[in-house]
Design an enzyme around this catalytic site. Structure first.
Site, PDB file in Angstrom:
ATOM      1  N   CYS A 132       0.799  -1.188  -0.078  1.00 51.70           N
ATOM      2  CA  CYS A 132      -0.020   0.063   0.015  1.00 51.70           C
ATOM      3  C   CYS A 132       0.939   1.185  -0.100  1.00 51.70           C
ATOM      4  O   CYS A 132       1.492   1.699   1.301  1.00 51.70           O
ATOM      5  CB  CYS A 132      -0.733  -0.173   1.137  1.00 51.70           C
ATOM      6  SG  CYS A 132      -1.944   1.750   1.284  1.00 51.70           S
ATOM      7  N   CYS A 135      -0.289   4.165   2.197  1.00 51.35           N
ATOM      8  CA  CYS A 135      -0.215   3.932   3.495  1.00 51.35           C
ATOM      9  C   CYS A 135       1.486   4.105   3.784  1.00 51.35           C
ATOM     10  O   CYS A 135       1.634   4.757   5.142  1.00 51.35           O
ATOM     11  CB  CYS A 135      -0.361   2.499   4.004  1.00 51.35           C
ATOM     12  SG  CYS A 135      -1.893   1.881   3.571  1.00 51.35           S
ATOM     13  N   ASP A 136       2.433   3.724   3.101  1.00 52.27           N
ATOM     14  CA  ASP A 136       3.612   3.647   3.485  1.00 52.27           C
ATOM     15  C   ASP A 136       4.549   4.450   2.742  1.00 52.27           C
ATOM     16  O   ASP A 136       5.802   4.677   2.990  1.00 52.27           O
ATOM     17  CB  ASP A 136       4.091   2.162   3.527  1.00 52.27           C
ATOM     18  CG  ASP A 136       3.418   1.166   4.399  1.00 52.27           C
ATOM     19  OD1 ASP A 136       2.827   1.943   5.548  1.00 52.27           O
ATOM     20  OD2 ASP A 136       3.124   0.121   4.107  1.00 52.27           O
TER      21      ASP A 136
END
Ligand code: NAP
Length: 308
Positions: A132, A135-136
């Site tokens: 992701c 997200c990261d």
């Protein structure tokens, strides 16, 4: 004992549905499945979930959601549903030989990111390997990252990662992208995006202490291997919705995602609702999943009121 609500799945969608239905005195029973807490439990820090200005770890966020649901009377069981029968009410849900019945069912079984299946990928998940970028990606400022895949997701993730990373290399097993023309152009026009054509990853190098340090690539045409250094590897080879339990029971699209009626969580069976990634292949965020879990709980509550 017949239940008012059974929730299958325990990611942000399922646990938010549990919070809302518990607060509506519906005493939901949540079957958490094989990965309690869902996909967020395999990420590290979550920095885009509102209300946590310092960020929060994925597992901790999910523990807090579970605690919140239990505080209002939700019952959470670390059990995996093996069979359902939605042909008449009350609906039937089995855990092995144990049968449970309920007036409504909320399906929030999520989706699973496809992975390459390497041991090193599993070991370094959350330590430089991610599925992701949203997200990261933030953790890779001025670093070099690889994105595996050649579809729209891979391009979208790669272009997103250029906001942070100094170089983004797309690793694709063929020499032609599957992605749509417009996405292809977006990648080709971005000076930070580069390609490893005809390549797959044989191994991801690094340790939990060092994080990812590189990969071993295999040329799919010649079979030759070579090493490339990098700081992170993002998998973008597609997702699989966790819907095998509902084959020939709930309506699905050609990729297996559950179909919900517009602006609601209603499936084709009245009294069965779906929320989160199991019915969303577009946004796939914790916050959108949580929002749809809230919708499903409200839909279930209104449905039950109407039945009484
Ligand atoms: P996808 O279209 O199925 O593409 C998956 C990619 O991963 C393909 O390029 C495939 O290679 C590669 N791949 C699959 N298994 C692999 C393996 N084991 N090893 C190496 N490579 C592998 O999946 P997606 O990109 O997630 O897209 C899913 C759907 O969502 C699509 O319909 C897409 O159009 C849509 N989507 C749209 C947008 C947008 O429009 N903004 C953004 C994201 C997704 P091959 O090409 O060789 O098969």
């Amino acid at each position: 004992m017949n239940r008012k609500v059974i929730i299958i799945g325990s990611g942000p969608a399922g646990l938010t549905a549990a919070i809302y239905s518990a607060r509506a005195n519906l005493e939901p029973l949540v079957f958490e499945g094989n990965q309690p807490g869902g996909q967020l439990t395999i990420t590290t820090d979550v920095e885009n979930y509102p209300g946590f200005p310092e960020g929060i770890s994925g597992p901790e966020l999910m523990d807090k959601m579970r605690e919140q649901a239990k505080r209002f009377g939700a019952e959470c069981a670390f059990k995996h549903v093996t069979k359902v029968d939605f042909s008449k009410r009350p609906f039937k849900v089995w855990i092995g030989d144990d049968l449970y019945t309920s007036d409504t069912v909320i399906v929030s079984t999520g989706a699973t990111a496809k992975m390459l299946g390497l041991d090193s990928e599993k070991n370094l998940m959350g330590y430089g390997v991610s599925a992701c970028a949203t997200c990261d990606g933030f953790f890779y400022r001025d670093q070099k990252v690889l994105v595996v895949g050649g579809g729209d997701s891979a391009i979208e993730e790669a272009v997103f990662l250029t906001k942070f990373a100094s170089e983004v290399w797309i690793v694709h097993r063929r020499e032609e992208l599957r992605a749509s023309k417009i996405m292809r152009k977006r990648a080709e026009d971005n000076p930070k995006v580069h390609f490893h054509w005809n390549s797959t990853i044989k191994e991801i190098l690094g340790t939990k202490e060092s994080g990812v340090t590189g990969v071993v690539l295999i040329d799919t045409q010649t079979g030759e291997s070579r090493e490339d250094s990098c700081d992170g590897v993002f998998m973008a080879i597609g997702h699989t919705p966790n819907t095998s339990l509902f084959t020939d029971i709930l309506d699905m699209d050609d990729k297996g995602y559950l179909i919900t009626q517009s602006d609601s969580s209603y499936t084709n069976i009245p009294g069965v609702f779906a929320c989160g990634d199991v019915q969303d292949h577009t946004y796939r965020q914790a916050i959108t999943a949580a929002g749809s879990g809230c919708q499903a709980a409200i839909d279930a509550e209104r449905y039950l009121e109407f039945q009484e």
